[in-house]
Design an enzyme around this catalytic site. Structure first.
Site, PDB file in Angstrom:
ATOM      1  N   ARG A   1       0.811  -1.220   0.000  1.00  0.00           N
ATOM      2  CA  ARG A   1       0.000   0.000   0.000  1.00  0.00           C
ATOM      3  C   ARG A   1       0.842   1.267   0.000  1.00  0.00           C
ATOM      4  O   ARG A   1       0.371   2.319  -0.427  1.00  0.00           O
ATOM      5  CB  ARG A   1      -0.942   0.006   1.203  1.00  0.00           C
ATOM      6  CG  ARG A   1      -0.251  -0.035   2.556  1.00  0.00           C
ATOM      7  CD  ARG A   1      -1.250  -0.129   3.684  1.00  0.00           C
ATOM      8  NE  ARG A   1      -0.591  -0.229   4.979  1.00  0.00           N
ATOM      9  CZ  ARG A   1      -1.247  -0.318   6.136  1.00  0.00           C
ATOM     10  NH1 ARG A   1      -2.569  -0.336   6.142  1.00  0.00           N
ATOM     11  NH2 ARG A   1      -0.576  -0.415   7.267  1.00  0.00           N
TER      12      ARG A   1
ATOM     13  N   ASP B   1      -4.057  -2.116  -0.923  1.00  0.00           N
ATOM     14  CA  ASP B   1      -4.403  -2.045   0.499  1.00  0.00           C
ATOM     15  C   ASP B   1      -5.457  -3.111   0.738  1.00  0.00           C
ATOM     16  O   ASP B   1      -6.597  -2.985   0.267  1.00  0.00           O
ATOM     17  CB  ASP B   1      -4.935  -0.654   0.842  1.00  0.00           C
ATOM     18  CG  ASP B   1      -5.329  -0.501   2.314  1.00  0.00           C
ATOM     19  OD1 ASP B   1      -5.399  -1.523   3.031  1.00  0.00           O
ATOM     20  OD2 ASP B   1      -5.572   0.639   2.737  1.00  0.00           O
TER      21      ASP B   1
ATOM     22  N   SER C   1       0.941 -18.357  11.169  1.00  0.00           N
ATOM     23  CA  SER C   1       1.983 -18.414  12.184  1.00  0.00           C
ATOM     24  C   SER C   1       1.733 -19.629  13.062  1.00  0.00           C
ATOM     25  O   SER C   1       0.589 -20.082  13.187  1.00  0.00           O
ATOM     26  CB  SER C   1       1.951 -17.148  13.047  1.00  0.00           C
ATOM     27  OG  SER C   1       2.760 -17.286  14.196  1.00  0.00           O
TER      28      SER C   1
ATOM     29  N   TYR D   1      -3.705 -10.776  17.834  1.00  0.00           N
ATOM     30  CA  TYR D   1      -2.859 -11.370  16.795  1.00  0.00           C
ATOM     31  C   TYR D   1      -2.988 -12.888  16.713  1.00  0.00           C
ATOM     32  O   TYR D   1      -3.286 -13.433  15.638  1.00  0.00           O
ATOM     33  CB  TYR D   1      -1.400 -10.985  17.014  1.00  0.00           C
ATOM     34  CG  TYR D   1      -0.476 -11.564  15.962  1.00  0.00           C
ATOM     35  CD1 TYR D   1      -0.517 -11.083  14.655  1.00  0.00           C
ATOM     36  CD2 TYR D   1       0.404 -12.601  16.260  1.00  0.00           C
ATOM     37  CE1 TYR D   1       0.313 -11.619  13.661  1.00  0.00           C
ATOM     38  CE2 TYR D   1       1.227 -13.138  15.282  1.00  0.00           C
ATOM     39  CZ  TYR D   1       1.180 -12.646  13.993  1.00  0.00           C
ATOM     40  OH  TYR D   1       1.988 -13.188  13.021  1.00  0.00           O
TER      41      TYR D   1
END
Length: 239
Positions: A35, A60, A137, A162
């Protein structure tokens, strides 16, 4: 041979940059999605100087119009790597959570992936061997998070925004795999490990190049490769 085309979101730095470099080294044409105009063009210049066939894609992932414009820029696509993501900052204890932070993280890390994936699916469906890689992750593994002997080194700090956003992304990936199971599109989750990037103030123990390995592997899976899986360099990760 026909040159394959990939798009990597969040590719102006860190793991995303190295995924773009790795695919470029294989002879692929790679879209550098980001972005920030200046950072994107700087990354494109560096990658071209290294001999890679790359092009910039203003993107974006949280903006419908931006994603639609990005999709209109491409005529073909074989691989989409959804790498763009944020942590939302720390600390993120559930008992003191800033709900705006939680919403912002989910908007980028989950809804952004859905938005981008759906926008580029028409192009991917035209590819002979389409692949989608969602960068997650190990902290998204509920099995690891709930293990009684888990250490912060392997599952990260308590993070109500997160870590659950990556668990959410893992679940979303499985639903895509279920819907697309009768197509030639393969979609998988990649865990890069604890990589030293600005997301963790460069505390990670792996390099961005090492973190990119699993994404490149999943992006180049053979036609009999897996779909709907959760992988790190060592193999499958328990959900």
């Amino acid at each position: 041979m026909t040159t394959k085309t990939a798009l990597v979101t969040g590719a102006n730095k860190g793991i995303g940059y190295e995924i773009a470099a790795g695919l470029g080294a294989l002879g692929w044409r790679v879209g550098v999605g980001a972005r920030d105009d200046a950072r994107r063009e700087s990354a494109v210049e560096k990658l071209r100087a290294a001999g890679h066939d790359v092009f910039g894609v203003p993107l974006d992932v949280t903006d419908d119009a931006s994603v639609a414009r990005a999709a209109d820029r491409l005529d073909e696509l074989d691989v989409l790597v959804n790498n763009a993501g944020i942590t939302g900052g720390m600390q993120q204890r559930p008992t003191t959570a800033d709900l705006d932070v939680v919403r912002t993280v989910v908007e980028t890390n989950v809804i952004g992936v859905i938005r981008v994936t759906n926008a580029f699916l028409p192009l991917l469906r035209r590819s002979a061997s389409p692949r989608i890689v969602n960068m997650s992750s190990g902290v998204g593994s509920l099995a690891r998070q709930s293990a009684p002997d888990a250490s912060e080194l392997t599952i990260g700090p308590v993070a109500v925004a997160y870590s659950p956003s990556k668990t959410f992304l893992n679940g979303v990936t499985v639903q895509y795999a279920r819907e697309l199971r009768d197509t030639n599109i393969k979609i998988n989750v990649a865990c890069p490990g604890f990589v030293a990037t600005d997301l963790n103030n460069f505390r990670g123990v792996r390099t961005p190049e090492e973190g990119a390995h699993i994404a490149i592997k999943l992006a180049t899976l053979p036609d009999d490769g897996p779909t709907g899986g959760y992988f790190e360099d060592a193999g499958r990760i328990p959900w």
